[in-house]
Design an enzyme around this catalytic site. Structure first.
Site, PDB file in Angstrom:
ATOM      1  N   ASP A  57       1.194   2.728   2.276  1.00  0.00           N
ATOM      2  CA  ASP A  57       0.648   3.625   3.293  1.00  0.00           C
ATOM      3  C   ASP A  57       0.629   5.079   2.804  1.00  0.00           C
ATOM      4  O   ASP A  57       1.235   5.961   3.415  1.00  0.00           O
ATOM      5  CB  ASP A  57       1.461   3.531   4.594  1.00  0.00           C
ATOM      6  N   GLU A  79      -4.363  -2.429  12.146  1.00  0.00           N
ATOM      7  CA  GLU A  79      -3.369  -1.340  12.167  1.00  0.00           C
ATOM      8  C   GLU A  79      -3.769  -0.281  11.158  1.00  0.00           C
ATOM      9  O   GLU A  79      -4.839  -0.347  10.563  1.00  0.00           O
ATOM     10  CB  GLU A  79      -1.971  -1.894  11.860  1.00  0.00           C
TER      11      GLU A  79
END
Ligand SMILES: *[C@@H]1O[C@H](CO)[C@@H](O)[C@H](O)[C@H]1NC(C)=O
Ligand SMILES: *[C@@H]1O[C@H](CO)[C@@H](O)[C@H](O)[C@H]1NC(C)=O
Ligand SMILES: *[C@@H]1O[C@H](CO)[C@@H](O)[C@H](O)[C@H]1NC(C)=O
Ligand SMILES: *[C@@H]1O[C@H](CO)[C@@H](O)[C@H](O)[C@H]1NC(C)=O
Ligand SMILES: *[C@@H]1O[C@H](CO)[C@@H](O)[C@H](O)[C@H]1NC(C)=O
Length: 387
Positions: free
Chosen positions: A52, A230
């Site tokens: 991420d 997500e």
């Protein structure tokens, strides 16, 4: 008989040339789940392990934030590195009293009026007992950050009983500012009712109308038991807001692979309004499971790309950059083996397309003329109809 022999020879020659066989498969199960397509370009390596990743450009330097103990920060003059570790956002545990406050996830940093705001996630795998917190600093090189703690809570904690926190998961925050009104929005969410948006108060540290936020839903997969969306990101270009997200299984591949195509891929929809509704290239609403795949596993090498962001470019010589983490099938599938990757973006009819290579000015990315693999298949077809 000789047809069969020829056939095997041709397949043996054609398959590697067509890129149909992964160069180094880790195991039989892996071979069956890799995507060998050349529809997407290979990732340009960022030369740093990251999960991420979040990158901002400040004073012509790249600053990278990633999930990790206290949220590590790195700096480089080039997005492919070398990266120098500057320190961490937090001096210790987050002040949010949840697991795992030692190791926040999915940071996103923005700058406003000389202050940097780093939004981070405190959560645990498979749990909805989550929070998005924020820390601020006036300078990225050395001055300490102030941890302000919770912006939103789900599961437990202050405000977690307020809709839509009652049905969503407070992870993977990303910020977008409305071009017209200057209003900032926090986008967030995952498997539980997917991705949502709430307006931030002017201080950017809390939600506007915290007791009754003006929330909208951005993505949803109705009628499916699992809703694997997500890692939202929102970008703006040429009159459109683009809602990006990761779809599929993100991690834990060392425990087994999902069916081919069920791993992470990077998807997008767009809207003239920052609040949506967002539609994909085919006109399907993102609230109805829509989302155009912009980047997915490819070449039997890049696996499960996701956790993305877009670095806005300025002009043709500095185009938008799509960056993300991915696994390299020849390196391994552990969490810590995820790598930063990136590609320049070009836009076709207003839809983003990742470009091969590191040449910003080379917008002529395409499949090119047919390769030897295709010619061999043609030859095979011709042999089959030969009397
Ligand atoms: C994948 O790993 C191999 C072996 O280390 C390396 O040669 C190759 O450049 C890597 N590719 C990407 C896209 O990371
Ligand atoms: C960034 O590094 C790559 C190789 O790692 C090099 O090809 C490229 O020219 C560099 N770009 C800049 C702007 O320095
Ligand atoms: C939180 O993360 C740290 C660092 O990765 C780890 O050592 C610790 O065991 C984790 N705690 C929990 C409760 O998961
Ligand atoms: C494009 O943007 C880059 C990065 O801000 C800048 O350095 C460059 O001068 C710009 N080029 C043109 C032609 O405007
Ligand atoms: C980049 O692409 C442009 C246009 O295709 C070409 O003129 C230039 O030589 C390329 N630069 C490099 C470093 O490959």
């Amino acid at each position: 008989m000789h047809y069969l022999l020829l056939l095997s020879i041709i397949i043996a020659i054609a398959a590697p040339l067509a890129g149909a066989v992964p160069s180094q498969a880790v195991g039989q199960s892996a071979k069956q789940v890799y995507q060998t397509t050349d529809k997407f370009p290979l990732a340009n390596p960022g030369n740093i392990p990251a999960h991420d990743p979040n990158i901002i450009l400040h004073n012509e330097q790249y600053y990278l934030f990633k999930g990790g103990v206290n949220i590590p920060i790195f700096k480089a003059a080039n997005i492919s590195g070398p990266w120098e570790k500057l320190g961490t956002v937090l001096a210790g545990d987050s002040i949010i009293p949840k697991n795992n406050r030692t190791r926040p996830w999915a940071p996103t940093t923005i700058e406003k009026d000389g202050t940097f705001y780093c939004y981070y996630t405190v959560s645990a795998k498979g749990s909805r007992d989550s929070a998005i917190g924020v820390a601020t600093t006036r300078s990225l090189d050395g001055s300490p950050w102030t941890d302000h703690g919770v912006v939103i809570n789900t599961g437990t904690g202050a405000g977690s009983g307020v809709w839509p926190y009652t049905i969503t998961n407070a992870i993977d925050g990303a910020i977008i500012v409305d071009r017209d009104s200057g209003q900032a929005y926090l986008n967030y969410g995952s498997f539980w009712h997917d991705i949502w948006q709430v307006p931030l108060a002017d201080d950017l540290l809390s939600v506007k109308d915290a007791e009754a936020p003006d929330a909208v839903q951005l993505t949803f997969i109705p009628r499916a038991k699992s809703k694997p969306e997500e890692g939202v990101w929102m970008s703006f270009r040429d009159g459109f807001y683009y809602a990006w997200f990761s779809h599929g299984k993100c991690c834990n591949f060392k425990n087994g692979f999902p069916a081919r195509g069920k791993e992470y891929s990077i998807r997008v929809g767009r809207s003239k309004s920052v609040r949506g509704p967002f539609e994909d290239k085919k006109g399907k609403s993102l609230l109805d499971g829509g989302g155009t795949v912009v980047y997915g596993s490819n070449h039997g090498v890049v696996y499960a790309p996701g956790g993305l962001g877009v670095l806005a470019g300025n002009n043709d010589s500095m185009p938008d950059i799509l960056y993300y983490h991915y696994l390299n099938t020849s390196s391994g599938f552990k969490h810590g083996q995820a790598q930063l990757g990136w590609n320049y973006l070009k836009y076709e009819d207003g839809w983003p397309v990742p470009v091969q290579g590191r040449n910003a000015t080379n917008n002529a990315f395409g499949r090119g003329p047919p390769g030897w693999g295709y010619l061999a298949i043609l030859l095979l077809l011709w042999l089959c109809i030969w009397p």
